[in-house]
Design a protein around this motif. Sequence first.
Motif, short mmCIF file in Angstrom:
data_model
loop_
_atom_site.label_atom_id
_atom_site.label_comp_id
_atom_site.label_asym_id
_atom_site.label_seq_id
_atom_site.Cartn_x
_atom_site.Cartn_y
_atom_site.Cartn_z
N LYS A 79 0.86 -1.18 0.00
CA LYS A 79 0.00 0.00 0.00
C LYS A 79 0.89 1.23 0.00
O LYS A 79 1.90 1.27 0.69
N LEU B 87 3.65 1.90 2.62
CA LEU B 87 3.19 1.98 4.01
C LEU B 87 3.53 0.72 4.78
O LEU B 87 3.80 0.76 5.97
N ASN B 88 3.49 -0.41 4.09
CA ASN B 88 3.72 -1.66 4.82
C ASN B 88 5.09 -2.22 4.45
O ASN B 88 5.20 -3.20 3.73
N ARG C 107 7.40 -3.49 6.48
CA ARG C 107 7.94 -4.30 7.56
C ARG C 107 7.26 -5.67 7.53
O ARG C 107 6.17 -5.81 6.97
N LEU C 108 7.89 -6.64 8.20
CA LEU C 108 7.29 -7.98 8.21
C LEU C 108 5.99 -8.02 9.01
O LEU C 108 5.20 -8.94 8.84
N ALA C 109 5.77 -7.03 9.86
CA ALA C 109 4.52 -7.00 10.61
C ALA C 109 3.36 -6.60 9.71
O ALA C 109 2.20 -6.87 10.02
N THR C 110 3.68 -5.93 8.59
CA THR C 110 2.60 -5.39 7.77
C THR C 110 2.59 -5.92 6.34
O THR C 110 1.54 -5.95 5.72
N LEU D 23 2.48 -9.02 4.47
CA LEU D 23 2.23 -10.40 4.89
C LEU D 23 2.24 -11.34 3.70
O LEU D 23 1.69 -11.03 2.65
N ILE D 24 2.88 -12.47 3.90
CA ILE D 24 2.84 -13.55 2.92
C ILE D 24 2.23 -14.77 3.61
O ILE D 24 2.12 -14.78 4.83
N ARG E 236 -4.09 -13.38 7.75
CA ARG E 236 -3.72 -14.76 7.47
C ARG E 236 -3.95 -15.57 8.74
O ARG E 236 -4.33 -15.03 9.77
N ILE F 273 -1.84 -9.41 12.78
CA ILE F 273 -2.47 -8.43 13.65
C ILE F 273 -3.89 -8.24 13.13
O ILE F 273 -4.13 -8.21 11.92
N VAL G 167 -3.27 0.57 7.15
CA VAL G 167 -2.47 -0.31 6.31
C VAL G 167 -3.03 -1.74 6.29
O VAL G 167 -2.79 -2.50 5.36
N ARG G 168 -3.80 -2.09 7.30
CA ARG G 168 -4.30 -3.46 7.36
C ARG G 168 -5.67 -3.67 6.73
O ARG G 168 -5.98 -4.75 6.26
#
Lengths: 751, 284
Positions: free
Chosen positions: A663, A670-671, A673-676, A678-679, B185, B190, B259-260
């Motif tokens: 994004k 914006l994302n 990092r591994l926290a945001t 996601l795979i 997932r 989160i 972002v999520r």
Amino acid sequence: MPVGRTAPAPPAPGTVLPDTPTPGPAPGRGPLRREGPAKLTGTALYTDDLVFPGAWHGATIRSTEARARLLAIELDPAFDWSKVVVVTAGDIPGPNIVNSIQDDQPILATDEIRHHAEPIVLVAAPDRALLRQAVGQVIVRTEPLAPVLDPLASDRVFVHYEIETGDLAAGFAEATLVIEGEYRVGHQEQLYIENNAMIAVPRADGGVAVHGSLQCPYYVHNALKRSLLLTDEQAQVVQAETGGGFGGKEEYPSILALHAALLARACGRPVRMIYDRHEDIAATTKRHPAVVRYRSGVAADGRLVAQDIEIVMDAGAYCTLSPVVLSRGTLHAGGPYACPNVRIRSRAVATNTPPNGAFRGFGAPQTEFAAEMQVNRIAEALGESPLDLRRRWLYRPGDTTPTGQVLRESVAAEEVLERAAEAAEFERVRARTAGDRAQRGPDARSAHGIGLALAWHGAGFTGSGEVHLASVASVELTADGRLVILIGSTEMGQGTKTIFPQLVADALGVPMDDVEFAPQDTALVPDSGPTVASRTAMVVGGLVIEACRRLRAVVEERSGGPFADTYRADAGTHGATRIDQHFRPYPGVDFDDTTYRGDAYPAFGWASAVAEVDVDLDTGEVAVRSVVAADDVGRVIHPVLAEGQVEGGTLQAVGYATIEEIKLHDGRYLNDRLATYLIPTALDAPRISTILVEAPFSGAPHGAKGIGELPMDVGAPAVVAAIHDATGVWIHDLPASPERILAAMDTLVRR
Amino acid sequence: MIEPPLVSPPTLADAYRLLAESVYRPIAGGTDVLVQLSGQLGPPPDRLLDLWRLDELRGIELDGDALVLGALTTYSGIRRSAVCRDLLPALVEAAATVGAAQIQNRATLGGNIANASPAGDMLPVLLATDATIVVGSIRGERSIPARSFWTGYRQTALRPDEIVIRIRIPLVADRQVRFRKIGTRRAQAISKVVVGLSWVAPTSGSPWRTVRLGLGSVAERPIRVTATEAFLEGRLPTPDTAAEAAQRVAAEIQPIDDVRSTADYRRAVTARVLHRLIREAGSW
Ligand SMILES: Cc1cc2nc3c(=O)[nH]c(=O)nc-3n(C[C@H](O)[C@H](O)[C@H](O)COP(=O)(O)OP(=O)(O)OC[C@H]3O[C@@H](n4cnc5c(N)ncnc54)[C@H](O)[C@@H]3O)c2cc1C
């Protein structure tokens, strides 16, 4: 003969088995991975594991704006700058250019800043704490400029192509059904396990050696020579153990090596530049986002008679590899289907976002997703099974592609389709899901669906690429009687270090354990071309086999006995024998890069996938339950590694289809990092059944066509078709996220 | 990564004394603190106070009609606890969705509470069960109801010298508790939306009493949606109730795009999940 995963098949012809009792999987599954034990036991040395006494740490100061004018770089006088080194564009001895296709990307920005992660200043210090302090005292003064962020609004075109065949107007005139569609796909991050990493070490001869995580030693070598004004010998590139690449370490390591080398020259010591995940995601290349538009015409008798396709790829701020990514995307956009009247127009444009680059599939996953969406929507419009429609349209031997290439051999579209459909019981499950759908009430909790996709993937470099590369691969019988493979092709987890000894052992008739692999060090090995485009097993493998055949002939002629029994004595008598094998164009393969006519690829690999999903109708969440993947790779060299490629590629495609998404806000990820970002995790992974199909390519001595990228082309369209089968909605944009699915289902209900 | 100096007091009394002397950032499992430090998210603390040795903050026990969990209780601890499984399975369900095995072995309930993320997965369950957060300092202990513990975006009612010491969850006869997490997932995610719902009803045909609906990731802090709760109070889980409650909760929350996920999705999914939970309770 196909090799199945579920049914343990006898070894395929050409499959090389270890002659010695090497511990390993069951017969027919291939020998153990050469570098596997070291990786498993933690003794493999990745870049960050390498120790260079006295090494400093380097850091990159980047832009924080998508577009700006660089006014000044100021160093806070309160800081003691004698303890560190600072490098700016003025310190680059040669051209301030990262060597690639176009000369547009600076090593360090000078005037205009063109993306959010653009490097501006480099700093190195003896320890990390001092480095952090120094970085904090560098002030970059800029003046903001209006960024271009929408690729459709960009008027800076890096490259464009047009392919036209037949008579489009006549085709549409004949059509009784015309389906249009616009499909959008976003960035995808390679997310290799090991981040980009490089250590530069000054050499006594005034040059520099770099040790790093990389796919293409000679790309880096050329970049160093050019911008640091070094000779072939002064620039030395050594690949460290590399924890994955997927294209993300094809071009990016050049700029990182230049940065590390500039700092090493400035401080006269080794400099380590090891990215953390945040910097790696924020600054390195991703899969190109694309907007793909289709107009397809179908005649009353069900033939595909016209395809008008427009592709826009977002290259980001610099050209990088976009011309070849776009080229592959363009050449595959028609899908593996015969059509007499086709026009494909494409362009790659600049935006003020970090540059995009190579990623498994290299432009084809973007356009083939769109192509398969079209086919599935046409099948729906015709009320026909997507399997039957493909059966009618798919390429068969003798068909002609939009570039005028006649598919003479190694055409396995039908076989992969039939085998995947049969193994997945596609029609039976589809009938069941259709029944479920018809009976489902408005309050149902979940829905099951099945989807199908078919794709082709050109083997090796596009067009005359292999001719320009002029790769060299060597095999040497050393004076002390050892057998050594000398290639610049790299291992990054896909199996190079295992299959090459297999191929050599087979060609020379010696045990695999007797074959050594020279390190990927430009001081030692020739340029066998980049390790990209699924070309290594096919092209470089072919060269190595030819070199072995020549070596074997030379030795057997001298010794009069079989190679295996005589080569050690031969080395004692005659000293070293080295064979350098140069690439020769595949006979009868001819492509015109200016008109885009001719044989775009020497051969194609073929892939089909059938995916089954469950969709949570409350939340739009998708669980991909199973994927049956049938891939034609020409010839299977190592079944376990080949299946590994299919499984990994399929999972990456599932991520692309369902959750992976970058994004952006004002041109910044914006994302990052591994926290945001996601795979899929192991829990999200479907059951993957692999069917390996072998339709050999006669131009390669072993018949292999490459495998790495094939599964990436089919996974996403199969999953999105399955989501449609479950829910009745078409998701035109990737990823097919729950947000998009729920929104589309709402619209469906309201209609 | 900046590594602030760290002290590891051996007893709770030592910890209280240290906290009274200067400002420390407590660290329990460190699964939030280390991400914040290495990602340079916010200014690093000057000093860390390691709570890991404080066995006074461990243990899960029944105390009269309440389940009491020490602040250092890990998610693995909750999942392994027979008491939790028998008396509050929704808490176990929630714990099972946090991160994955490694995180569950290390991360603590107290850390989730004090970290005060709007997406903290345990927090809607604590809201739905009228939990009390017991905090302590050199000045003594005090109890803060969950509903007034999170005061703003990553803000809590903790004073600078206080730490969370235990969590007290009343066990109520005939109470049903439900938990749903919606993430990107199936592990290590989160939340986009977290739902904790509870009600008291002696039989499935009885009207709902003491309805609590705690939500995560739909506001700047974990919240209770009291207007929707009030609507549900005294009602039976019928189709009409579900439809009306879904509409009301959608109107009551103001989620955001981030972002999520999106505000639209969060609102729609909260409503749909609530509808589903009521439907399941009503077995229609
Ligand atoms: C990979 C990964 C996955 C995760 N997945 C999830 C998930 O699915 N759901 C979820 O909710 N969270 C998740 N988290 C976040 C984190 O694991 C939880 O919030 C966890 O409960 C924090 O506990 P901790 O003991 O590790 O806290 P710490 O990191 O030690 O502390 C967190 C905060 O609380 C404070 N603190 C800790 N204990 C106390 C105390 N007793 N008194 C006062 N202050 C205290 C600290 O000062 C700090 O500000 C994830 C984290 C990671 C790294």
